[in-house]
Design a protein around this motif. Structure first.
Motif, PDB file in Angstrom:
ATOM      1  N   LEU A 125       1.147  -1.337   0.251  1.00 51.31           N
ATOM      2  CA  LEU A 125       0.344   0.388  -0.203  1.00 51.31           C
ATOM      3  C   LEU A 125       1.215   1.307  -0.033  1.00 51.31           C
ATOM      4  O   LEU A 125       1.518   1.456   0.788  1.00 51.31           O
ATOM      5  N   ALA A 126       0.965   1.664  -1.051  1.00 49.69           N
ATOM      6  CA  ALA A 126       1.901   3.287  -1.327  1.00 49.69           C
ATOM      7  C   ALA A 126       1.719   4.124  -0.210  1.00 49.69           C
ATOM      8  O   ALA A 126      -0.084   4.427  -0.414  1.00 49.69           O
ATOM      9  N   PHE A 127       2.472   4.657  -0.119  1.00 45.50           N
ATOM     10  CA  PHE A 127       1.529   6.115   0.460  1.00 45.50           C
ATOM     11  C   PHE A 127       2.088   7.394  -0.157  1.00 45.50           C
ATOM     12  O   PHE A 127       3.594   7.985  -0.751  1.00 45.50           O
ATOM     13  N   ILE A 128       1.245   8.017  -0.038  1.00 43.85           N
ATOM     14  CA  ILE A 128       1.739   9.369  -1.445  1.00 43.85           C
ATOM     15  C   ILE A 128       1.632  10.943  -0.763  1.00 43.85           C
ATOM     16  O   ILE A 128       0.591  11.584   0.235  1.00 43.85           O
ATOM     17  N   PRO A 129       2.684  11.304  -0.501  1.00 41.15           N
ATOM     18  CA  PRO A 129       2.971  12.062   0.376  1.00 41.15           C
ATOM     19  C   PRO A 129       2.202  13.764  -0.042  1.00 41.15           C
ATOM     20  O   PRO A 129       1.922  13.772  -1.379  1.00 41.15           O
TER      21      PRO A 129
END
Length: 499
Positions: free
Chosen positions: A306-310
Protein backbone atom coordinates in the motif's frame (compact mmCIF):
# COMPACT_ATOMS: atom_id res chain seq x y z
CA UNK A 1 33.59 3.80 18.08
CA UNK A 2 34.88 0.26 18.66
CA UNK A 3 38.32 -0.62 17.29
CA UNK A 4 38.39 -3.08 14.40
CA UNK A 5 41.19 -4.70 12.43
CA UNK A 6 41.67 -2.33 9.50
CA UNK A 7 43.39 -4.57 6.97
CA UNK A 8 42.38 -8.12 6.07
CA UNK A 9 45.08 -10.77 5.96
CA UNK A 10 46.52 -11.53 2.49
CA UNK A 11 48.26 -14.79 1.54
CA UNK A 12 50.97 -15.39 -1.05
CA UNK A 13 48.41 -15.85 -3.85
CA UNK A 14 46.85 -12.46 -3.17
CA UNK A 15 43.74 -13.95 -1.56
CA UNK A 16 42.48 -11.76 1.27
CA UNK A 17 40.94 -13.29 4.38
CA UNK A 18 38.41 -11.74 6.75
CA UNK A 19 36.29 -13.22 9.47
CA UNK A 20 33.08 -11.71 8.07
CA UNK A 21 32.31 -10.69 4.50
CA UNK A 22 29.27 -8.45 4.03
CA UNK A 23 27.71 -8.47 0.55
CA UNK A 24 26.24 -5.12 -0.44
CA UNK A 25 26.66 -1.50 0.66
CA UNK A 26 22.99 -0.58 0.71
CA UNK A 27 20.86 0.17 3.75
CA UNK A 28 21.36 -3.37 5.16
CA UNK A 29 25.09 -3.66 4.48
CA UNK A 30 26.02 -0.26 5.93
CA UNK A 31 23.88 -0.98 8.98
CA UNK A 32 25.45 -4.42 9.32
CA UNK A 33 28.96 -2.95 9.18
CA UNK A 34 28.07 -0.45 11.91
CA UNK A 35 26.65 -3.12 14.22
CA UNK A 36 29.51 -5.53 13.56
CA UNK A 37 32.05 -2.86 14.47
CA UNK A 38 30.16 -1.96 17.64
CA UNK A 39 29.10 -5.40 18.86
CA UNK A 40 32.04 -7.54 17.69
CA UNK A 41 35.08 -5.28 18.25
CA UNK A 42 38.32 -6.53 16.77
CA UNK A 43 36.67 -8.84 14.26
CA UNK A 44 37.98 -8.34 10.72
CA UNK A 45 35.44 -7.68 7.97
CA UNK A 46 34.93 -6.22 4.52
CA UNK A 47 31.92 -4.98 2.57
CA UNK A 48 31.90 -5.80 -1.15
CA UNK A 49 29.67 -3.65 -3.37
CA UNK A 50 29.08 -4.13 -7.10
CA UNK A 51 28.22 -0.50 -7.79
CA UNK A 52 30.61 2.45 -7.73
CA UNK A 53 29.26 3.79 -4.45
CA UNK A 54 27.04 3.07 -1.48
CA UNK A 55 23.26 3.37 -1.45
CA UNK A 56 21.89 0.19 -3.05
CA UNK A 57 18.32 0.93 -4.15
CA UNK A 58 18.88 4.64 -3.61
CA UNK A 59 21.80 4.61 -6.01
CA UNK A 60 20.27 2.29 -8.63
CA UNK A 61 17.07 4.26 -9.09
CA UNK A 62 17.42 7.74 -10.59
CA UNK A 63 13.99 8.38 -12.06
CA UNK A 64 12.19 11.70 -11.49
CA UNK A 65 10.88 12.16 -7.96
CA UNK A 66 12.57 9.04 -6.53
CA UNK A 67 11.64 8.89 -2.83
CA UNK A 68 11.03 6.45 0.00
CA UNK A 69 7.64 4.85 0.43
CA UNK A 70 8.39 4.15 4.10
CA UNK A 71 8.85 6.90 6.64
CA UNK A 72 12.46 7.57 7.56
CA UNK A 73 11.82 7.36 11.29
CA UNK A 74 11.39 3.60 10.81
CA UNK A 75 13.35 3.20 7.57
CA UNK A 76 16.27 5.04 9.17
CA UNK A 77 18.58 3.22 11.54
CA UNK A 78 17.64 2.97 15.20
CA UNK A 79 21.09 4.30 16.15
CA UNK A 80 21.01 7.51 14.09
CA UNK A 81 18.13 9.99 14.44
CA UNK A 82 16.34 11.15 11.32
CA UNK A 83 15.74 14.91 11.34
CA UNK A 84 14.14 15.58 7.94
CA UNK A 85 10.65 15.05 6.48
CA UNK A 86 9.39 11.47 6.97
CA UNK A 87 9.16 10.76 3.24
CA UNK A 88 12.61 11.50 1.86
CA UNK A 89 14.22 11.74 -1.55
CA UNK A 90 16.92 9.32 -2.68
CA UNK A 91 19.47 12.11 -2.37
CA UNK A 92 18.47 12.75 1.26
CA UNK A 93 18.67 9.04 2.08
CA UNK A 94 22.14 8.72 0.50
CA UNK A 95 23.28 11.77 2.47
CA UNK A 96 22.03 10.13 5.68
CA UNK A 97 23.85 6.88 4.84
CA UNK A 98 26.99 8.82 3.95
CA UNK A 99 26.93 10.41 7.39
CA UNK A 100 26.73 6.95 8.99
CA UNK A 101 29.77 5.86 6.98
CA UNK A 102 31.79 9.00 7.76
CA UNK A 103 30.86 9.27 11.44
CA UNK A 104 31.84 5.65 12.10
CA UNK A 105 34.87 5.30 9.82
CA UNK A 106 33.23 2.59 7.71
CA UNK A 107 34.61 3.72 4.35
CA UNK A 108 37.90 1.88 4.97
CA UNK A 109 36.02 -1.44 5.01
CA UNK A 110 34.06 -0.98 1.77
CA UNK A 111 35.32 -2.16 -1.63
CA UNK A 112 33.28 -0.65 -4.45
CA UNK A 113 33.18 -2.01 -7.99
CA UNK A 114 33.44 -5.63 -6.82
CA UNK A 115 30.74 -7.83 -8.35
CA UNK A 116 30.74 -11.24 -6.70
CA UNK A 117 30.55 -14.05 -9.25
CA UNK A 118 31.08 -17.20 -7.15
CA UNK A 119 30.84 -18.26 -3.52
CA UNK A 120 32.14 -21.70 -2.55
CA UNK A 121 31.85 -23.30 0.88
CA UNK A 122 34.47 -25.93 1.83
CA UNK A 123 33.70 -28.06 4.89
CA UNK A 124 37.32 -29.22 5.12
CA UNK A 125 38.50 -25.70 5.92
CA UNK A 126 35.17 -24.24 7.15
CA UNK A 127 35.66 -21.29 4.83
CA UNK A 128 33.81 -19.45 2.10
CA UNK A 129 35.87 -18.62 -0.97
CA UNK A 130 34.52 -15.65 -2.88
CA UNK A 131 35.58 -14.44 -6.30
CA UNK A 132 34.60 -10.94 -7.38
CA UNK A 133 35.05 -9.20 -10.70
CA UNK A 134 36.49 -5.70 -10.51
CA UNK A 135 35.52 -2.90 -12.90
CA UNK A 136 38.71 -3.43 -14.91
CA UNK A 137 37.82 -7.08 -15.51
CA UNK A 138 40.37 -8.55 -13.08
CA UNK A 139 39.35 -10.98 -10.36
CA UNK A 140 39.67 -10.41 -6.62
CA UNK A 141 39.66 -13.46 -4.35
CA UNK A 142 38.61 -13.57 -0.71
CA UNK A 143 38.08 -16.15 1.99
CA UNK A 144 35.76 -15.61 4.92
CA UNK A 145 34.57 -17.52 7.94
CA UNK A 146 31.08 -16.05 7.72
CA UNK A 147 29.04 -14.61 4.84
CA UNK A 148 26.44 -11.93 5.53
CA UNK A 149 24.11 -11.40 2.56
CA UNK A 150 22.88 -7.79 2.49
CA UNK A 151 22.43 -7.45 -1.26
CA UNK A 152 18.64 -7.13 -1.24
CA UNK A 153 16.16 -9.18 -3.20
CA UNK A 154 15.98 -7.85 -6.76
CA UNK A 155 18.28 -7.56 -9.78
CA UNK A 156 19.75 -4.06 -9.94
CA UNK A 157 21.00 -4.26 -13.54
CA UNK A 158 17.57 -4.49 -15.14
CA UNK A 159 13.94 -4.12 -14.18
CA UNK A 160 11.03 -6.31 -15.20
CA UNK A 161 9.38 -5.26 -18.46
CA UNK A 162 6.71 -7.48 -20.06
CA UNK A 163 7.16 -8.06 -23.77
CA UNK A 164 4.18 -6.53 -25.54
CA UNK A 165 3.50 -6.88 -29.26
CA UNK A 166 4.88 -4.08 -31.42
CA UNK A 167 7.40 -2.67 -28.97
CA UNK A 168 10.02 -2.54 -31.72
CA UNK A 169 7.69 -0.37 -33.84
CA UNK A 170 7.37 2.45 -31.32
CA UNK A 171 9.32 5.48 -32.56
CA UNK A 172 9.57 7.18 -29.17
CA UNK A 173 11.56 6.32 -26.02
CA UNK A 174 10.80 3.34 -23.77
CA UNK A 175 12.35 3.78 -20.32
CA UNK A 176 12.27 1.59 -17.21
CA UNK A 177 12.61 3.48 -13.90
CA UNK A 178 15.41 1.17 -12.82
CA UNK A 179 17.59 2.09 -15.82
CA UNK A 180 16.52 5.68 -16.33
CA UNK A 181 18.36 7.48 -19.15
CA UNK A 182 20.29 10.41 -17.66
CA UNK A 183 19.69 12.60 -20.71
CA UNK A 184 15.95 11.94 -21.07
CA UNK A 185 14.22 15.27 -21.77
CA UNK A 186 10.47 15.07 -21.20
CA UNK A 187 9.69 18.78 -21.34
CA UNK A 188 6.54 19.29 -23.41
CA UNK A 189 6.35 15.57 -24.23
CA UNK A 190 3.38 13.20 -24.02
CA UNK A 191 4.22 10.55 -21.44
CA UNK A 192 2.49 7.26 -20.64
CA UNK A 193 3.52 5.53 -17.42
CA UNK A 194 2.56 1.85 -17.41
CA UNK A 195 1.94 0.65 -13.86
CA UNK A 196 0.03 1.55 -10.73
CA UNK A 197 2.37 0.90 -7.82
CA UNK A 198 4.55 3.16 -5.69
CA UNK A 199 6.98 3.86 -8.54
CA UNK A 200 4.25 4.97 -10.94
CA UNK A 201 2.67 7.07 -8.18
CA UNK A 202 6.03 8.81 -7.75
CA UNK A 203 6.95 9.28 -11.42
CA UNK A 204 3.59 10.65 -12.55
CA UNK A 205 3.40 13.74 -10.28
CA UNK A 206 7.15 14.35 -10.67
CA UNK A 207 6.83 14.57 -14.47
CA UNK A 208 3.43 16.28 -14.51
CA UNK A 209 3.62 20.00 -15.17
CA UNK A 210 6.90 19.67 -17.07
CA UNK A 211 5.59 17.13 -19.58
CA UNK A 212 2.74 18.13 -21.89
CA UNK A 213 0.61 15.49 -20.17
CA UNK A 214 1.24 12.29 -18.19
CA UNK A 215 -1.10 9.30 -18.36
CA UNK A 216 -0.90 6.51 -15.80
CA UNK A 217 -2.00 3.36 -17.63
CA UNK A 218 -2.91 0.53 -15.30
CA UNK A 219 -4.28 -2.93 -15.83
CA UNK A 220 -5.85 -2.82 -12.37
CA UNK A 221 -5.94 -0.20 -9.59
CA UNK A 222 -3.86 0.06 -6.41
CA UNK A 223 -4.75 1.30 -2.94
CA UNK A 224 -3.07 4.52 -1.83
CA UNK A 225 -2.87 6.42 1.44
CA UNK A 226 -2.28 10.14 1.65
CA UNK A 227 -1.04 12.47 4.33
CA UNK A 228 1.13 15.46 5.08
CA UNK A 229 4.86 14.91 4.60
CA UNK A 230 5.50 15.87 8.16
CA UNK A 231 4.76 14.60 11.66
CA UNK A 232 3.11 17.01 14.08
CA UNK A 233 4.54 15.54 17.25
CA UNK A 234 8.08 15.67 15.84
CA UNK A 235 7.64 19.33 14.91
CA UNK A 236 6.25 20.15 18.35
CA UNK A 237 9.03 18.33 20.21
CA UNK A 238 11.65 20.17 18.17
CA UNK A 239 10.00 23.49 19.05
CA UNK A 240 10.38 22.48 22.69
CA UNK A 241 14.08 21.77 22.20
CA UNK A 242 13.83 18.05 22.91
CA UNK A 243 16.91 15.94 22.14
CA UNK A 244 16.81 14.45 18.63
CA UNK A 245 17.53 10.94 19.96
CA UNK A 246 14.39 11.18 22.09
CA UNK A 247 12.33 12.58 19.22
CA UNK A 248 13.52 9.77 16.93
CA UNK A 249 12.55 7.07 19.42
CA UNK A 250 9.18 8.61 20.34
CA UNK A 251 8.13 9.18 16.74
CA UNK A 252 9.44 5.76 15.70
CA UNK A 253 7.31 4.04 18.36
CA UNK A 254 4.26 6.12 17.51
CA UNK A 255 4.50 5.25 13.80
CA UNK A 256 5.03 1.56 14.50
CA UNK A 257 2.02 1.49 16.81
CA UNK A 258 -0.20 3.20 14.26
CA UNK A 259 1.03 0.96 11.43
CA UNK A 260 0.32 -2.17 13.46
CA UNK A 261 -3.16 -0.95 14.34
CA UNK A 262 -3.90 -0.18 10.69
CA UNK A 263 -2.64 -3.60 9.49
CA UNK A 264 -4.81 -5.30 12.12
CA UNK A 265 -7.80 -3.37 10.77
CA UNK A 266 -7.10 -4.57 7.20
CA UNK A 267 -7.68 -8.10 8.52
CA UNK A 268 -10.45 -7.48 11.06
CA UNK A 269 -12.51 -4.97 9.06
CA UNK A 270 -11.21 -4.92 5.47
CA UNK A 271 -14.40 -3.41 4.01
CA UNK A 272 -14.29 -0.48 6.44
CA UNK A 273 -10.62 0.16 5.62
CA UNK A 274 -11.43 -0.03 1.92
CA UNK A 275 -14.27 2.47 2.40
CA UNK A 276 -11.95 4.88 4.25
CA UNK A 277 -9.25 4.67 1.58
CA UNK A 278 -11.68 5.29 -1.25
CA UNK A 279 -13.31 8.17 0.62
CA UNK A 280 -9.89 9.79 0.79
CA UNK A 281 -9.54 9.48 -3.01
CA UNK A 282 -12.96 11.11 -3.51
CA UNK A 283 -12.00 13.92 -1.15
CA UNK A 284 -9.13 14.85 -3.49
CA UNK A 285 -10.71 14.08 -6.88
CA UNK A 286 -14.37 14.88 -6.24
CA UNK A 287 -17.52 12.80 -6.11
CA UNK A 288 -17.90 12.86 -9.91
CA UNK A 289 -14.56 11.13 -10.54
CA UNK A 290 -14.80 7.46 -11.53
CA UNK A 291 -13.16 6.05 -8.40
CA UNK A 292 -14.81 2.66 -8.90
CA UNK A 293 -12.92 2.10 -12.16
CA UNK A 294 -9.58 3.75 -11.47
CA UNK A 295 -8.92 3.45 -7.72
CA UNK A 296 -10.87 0.41 -6.47
CA UNK A 297 -8.63 -2.70 -6.47
CA UNK A 298 -9.84 -6.28 -6.73
CA UNK A 299 -7.85 -7.35 -3.63
CA UNK A 300 -8.25 -6.42 0.02
CA UNK A 301 -6.12 -3.60 1.49
CA UNK A 302 -2.51 -4.64 2.14
CA UNK A 303 -2.73 -7.85 0.12
CA UNK A 304 -0.32 -5.89 -2.06
CA UNK A 305 1.97 -3.12 -0.91
CA UNK A 306 0.00 0.00 0.00
CA UNK A 307 1.82 3.08 -1.27
CA UNK A 308 1.85 6.36 0.63
CA UNK A 309 1.38 9.55 -1.40
CA UNK A 310 2.87 12.51 0.48
CA UNK A 311 0.71 15.62 0.30
CA UNK A 312 -1.57 13.76 -2.17
CA UNK A 313 0.66 14.89 -5.05
CA UNK A 314 -0.57 12.20 -7.47
CA UNK A 315 -4.21 13.14 -6.89
CA UNK A 316 -3.43 16.85 -7.11
CA UNK A 317 -1.75 16.33 -10.51
CA UNK A 318 -4.86 14.50 -11.75
CA UNK A 319 -7.19 17.15 -10.31
CA UNK A 320 -5.23 19.90 -12.09
CA UNK A 321 -5.50 18.09 -15.43
CA UNK A 322 -1.72 17.61 -15.72
CA UNK A 323 -2.12 13.84 -15.37
CA UNK A 324 -4.85 11.29 -15.97
CA UNK A 325 -5.50 7.64 -15.19
CA UNK A 326 -6.57 5.03 -17.74
CA UNK A 327 -7.57 1.53 -16.65
CA UNK A 328 -7.22 -0.82 -19.61
CA UNK A 329 -4.87 -3.39 -21.14
CA UNK A 330 -2.35 -3.08 -23.96
CA UNK A 331 -3.23 -4.72 -27.24
CA UNK A 332 -0.07 -3.56 -29.01
CA UNK A 333 2.48 -0.79 -29.22
CA UNK A 334 2.16 1.35 -32.34
CA UNK A 335 4.56 3.75 -34.05
CA UNK A 336 3.13 6.65 -32.03
CA UNK A 337 1.89 5.11 -28.80
CA UNK A 338 -0.40 2.33 -27.60
CA UNK A 339 -3.52 0.58 -28.86
CA UNK A 340 -5.58 -0.72 -25.92
CA UNK A 341 -7.88 -3.74 -25.83
CA UNK A 342 -10.88 -1.41 -25.57
CA UNK A 343 -9.92 0.06 -28.95
CA UNK A 344 -8.75 3.31 -27.42
CA UNK A 345 -5.38 4.73 -28.47
CA UNK A 346 -2.88 6.62 -26.32
CA UNK A 347 -0.43 8.84 -28.18
CA UNK A 348 3.00 9.06 -26.55
CA UNK A 349 6.50 10.38 -27.08
CA UNK A 350 7.82 8.55 -24.01
CA UNK A 351 6.55 5.32 -22.45
CA UNK A 352 7.73 4.51 -18.93
CA UNK A 353 7.42 0.84 -17.92
CA UNK A 354 6.96 1.06 -14.14
CA UNK A 355 6.23 -2.66 -14.17
CA UNK A 356 8.38 -3.97 -11.33
CA UNK A 357 11.59 -5.90 -10.96
CA UNK A 358 13.15 -9.35 -11.13
CA UNK A 359 13.30 -11.20 -7.82
CA UNK A 360 16.94 -12.10 -7.30
CA UNK A 361 17.52 -13.72 -3.95
CA UNK A 362 21.27 -14.34 -3.94
CA UNK A 363 22.55 -11.54 -6.15
CA UNK A 364 23.14 -13.69 -9.27
CA UNK A 365 26.03 -15.29 -7.36
CA UNK A 366 26.94 -18.86 -8.26
CA UNK A 367 26.82 -20.64 -4.88
CA UNK A 368 28.08 -24.13 -4.13
CA UNK A 369 28.36 -26.14 -0.91
CA UNK A 370 31.22 -28.67 -0.99
CA UNK A 371 31.11 -28.69 -4.76
CA UNK A 372 27.34 -29.09 -5.04
CA UNK A 373 25.37 -26.16 -6.53
CA UNK A 374 23.12 -24.50 -3.97
CA UNK A 375 19.43 -24.56 -4.91
CA UNK A 376 18.13 -21.93 -2.54
CA UNK A 377 14.50 -22.86 -3.15
CA UNK A 378 15.16 -26.35 -1.76
CA UNK A 379 16.24 -25.05 1.64
CA UNK A 380 14.02 -24.32 4.64
CA UNK A 381 14.38 -21.00 6.37
CA UNK A 382 15.08 -20.51 10.05
CA UNK A 383 13.10 -17.34 10.87
CA UNK A 384 14.09 -15.85 7.52
CA UNK A 385 17.68 -15.53 8.83
CA UNK A 386 19.50 -18.77 8.04
CA UNK A 387 18.83 -21.79 5.82
CA UNK A 388 19.10 -25.55 6.18
CA UNK A 389 22.24 -27.00 4.64
CA UNK A 390 23.95 -23.60 4.24
CA UNK A 391 26.72 -23.13 6.82
CA UNK A 392 27.98 -19.81 8.21
CA UNK A 393 25.59 -17.62 6.23
CA UNK A 394 22.87 -15.16 7.20
CA UNK A 395 20.58 -13.14 4.93
CA UNK A 396 18.70 -9.88 5.40
CA UNK A 397 15.14 -9.82 4.08
CA UNK A 398 12.97 -7.06 5.52
CA UNK A 399 9.22 -6.66 5.92
CA UNK A 400 6.49 -6.40 3.32
CA UNK A 401 4.31 -4.15 5.51
CA UNK A 402 6.90 -2.19 7.45
CA UNK A 403 10.24 -0.51 6.86
CA UNK A 404 13.03 -2.79 5.66
CA UNK A 405 15.57 -1.39 8.12
CA UNK A 406 13.56 -2.43 11.17
CA UNK A 407 14.47 -6.02 10.41
CA UNK A 408 17.96 -5.22 9.13
CA UNK A 409 18.80 -3.85 12.58
CA UNK A 410 17.37 -6.98 14.26
CA UNK A 411 19.19 -9.34 11.91
CA UNK A 412 22.42 -7.47 12.70
CA UNK A 413 21.87 -8.02 16.42
CA UNK A 414 21.28 -11.72 15.77
CA UNK A 415 24.36 -12.16 13.56
CA UNK A 416 26.62 -10.38 16.04
CA UNK A 417 25.24 -12.43 18.94
CA UNK A 418 25.71 -15.63 16.92
CA UNK A 419 29.31 -14.75 16.02
CA UNK A 420 30.15 -13.98 19.66
CA UNK A 421 28.44 -17.21 20.74
CA UNK A 422 30.48 -19.22 18.24
CA UNK A 423 33.67 -17.63 19.52
CA UNK A 424 32.74 -18.42 23.12
CA UNK A 425 32.11 -22.10 22.38
CA UNK A 426 35.09 -22.26 19.95
CA UNK A 427 32.91 -23.32 17.02
CA UNK A 428 34.12 -22.65 13.48
CA UNK A 429 30.90 -23.70 11.81
CA UNK A 430 27.17 -23.36 12.41
CA UNK A 431 24.19 -24.28 10.31
CA UNK A 432 20.52 -24.81 10.98
CA UNK A 433 18.81 -28.18 10.61
CA UNK A 434 15.31 -29.50 11.12
CA UNK A 435 14.97 -31.18 14.53
CA UNK A 436 13.40 -34.60 15.08
CA UNK A 437 10.16 -32.91 16.15
CA UNK A 438 10.12 -31.07 12.80
CA UNK A 439 10.25 -34.24 10.67
CA UNK A 440 6.56 -34.15 9.67
CA UNK A 441 6.25 -30.37 9.57
CA UNK A 442 4.18 -29.06 6.69
CA UNK A 443 6.21 -26.90 4.30
CA UNK A 444 4.92 -24.03 2.19
CA UNK A 445 6.18 -21.02 0.22
CA UNK A 446 8.23 -18.19 1.69
CA UNK A 447 5.32 -15.80 1.10
CA UNK A 448 1.70 -16.96 1.18
CA UNK A 449 0.12 -15.66 -2.08
CA UNK A 450 -3.16 -15.18 -0.20
CA UNK A 451 -1.37 -12.87 2.21
CA UNK A 452 0.76 -10.96 -0.31
CA UNK A 453 0.12 -11.21 -4.04
CA UNK A 454 2.38 -8.67 -5.76
CA UNK A 455 3.63 -9.58 -9.23
CA UNK A 456 7.28 -10.10 -8.30
CA UNK A 457 6.21 -12.63 -5.66
CA UNK A 458 4.03 -14.53 -8.13
CA UNK A 459 6.91 -14.61 -10.65
CA UNK A 460 9.67 -15.57 -8.21
CA UNK A 461 8.28 -17.24 -5.08
CA UNK A 462 9.72 -20.58 -6.26
CA UNK A 463 13.24 -19.12 -5.98
CA UNK A 464 12.87 -18.43 -2.27
CA UNK A 465 13.40 -20.92 0.58
CA UNK A 466 10.53 -22.95 1.94
CA UNK A 467 8.76 -22.10 5.19
CA UNK A 468 7.37 -24.36 7.87
CA UNK A 469 4.21 -24.05 9.92
CA UNK A 470 6.15 -23.37 13.14
CA UNK A 471 7.34 -19.87 14.07
CA UNK A 472 11.00 -20.96 14.06
CA UNK A 473 10.80 -22.08 10.46
CA UNK A 474 9.30 -19.05 8.76
CA UNK A 475 9.80 -15.36 8.27
CA UNK A 476 6.80 -14.00 10.17
CA UNK A 477 6.68 -10.61 8.37
CA UNK A 478 5.42 -9.18 11.65
CA UNK A 479 7.66 -6.65 13.37
CA UNK A 480 5.65 -6.68 16.59
CA UNK A 481 6.10 -10.44 16.96
CA UNK A 482 9.72 -10.57 15.82
CA UNK A 483 11.00 -7.67 17.93
CA UNK A 484 10.62 -10.01 20.91
CA UNK A 485 11.12 -13.38 19.19
CA UNK A 486 14.44 -12.73 17.42
CA UNK A 487 16.32 -11.37 20.49
CA UNK A 488 14.98 -14.35 22.45
CA UNK A 489 16.35 -16.99 20.04
CA UNK A 490 18.07 -19.75 22.02
CA UNK A 491 21.40 -20.27 20.24
CA UNK A 492 21.73 -23.65 21.96
CA UNK A 493 18.45 -24.90 20.54
CA UNK A 494 18.78 -28.19 18.64
CA UNK A 495 18.06 -26.30 15.40
CA UNK A 496 21.61 -24.89 15.57
CA UNK A 497 24.31 -27.41 14.73
CA UNK A 498 27.84 -26.34 15.69
CA UNK A 499 31.10 -27.95 14.67
Amino acid sequence: MAETLTHPARDATGTEHVEVLIVGAGISGIGGAYHLQEQCPGRSFLVLEAQDGFGGTWRTHRYPGIRSDSDLYTFGYRFKPWVGPPIATAEEIRKYMGEVIEENGLDRFIRYGHRIRTARWDSATNLWTIEAERKDGTTARFTANFLWMCQGYYRHEEGYTPQWPGMDRFRGVIAHPQTWPEDLDYRGKRVVVIGSGATAATVVPAMAGTAAHVTMLQRSPTYFRTGRNGIDIADELRMLGINEEWIHEIVRRKILFEQARFIDRTHSEPEKVKEDLLADVRRHLGEDYDVATHFTPRYRPWQQRLAFIPDADLFRAVARGQASVVTDEIETFTETGLLLTSGRTLEADIIVTATGFHLNVLGDIDFAIDGKPLVFGDTVTYRGLMFTGVPNLAWVFGYIRAAWTLRADMVADFVCRLLNHMEARQARRVEVALRPEDADMKLGPWLDPEEFSSGYVARGNHLLPRSGDKPEWRHMHDYWAEKDAIPAIDLEDAAFVYR
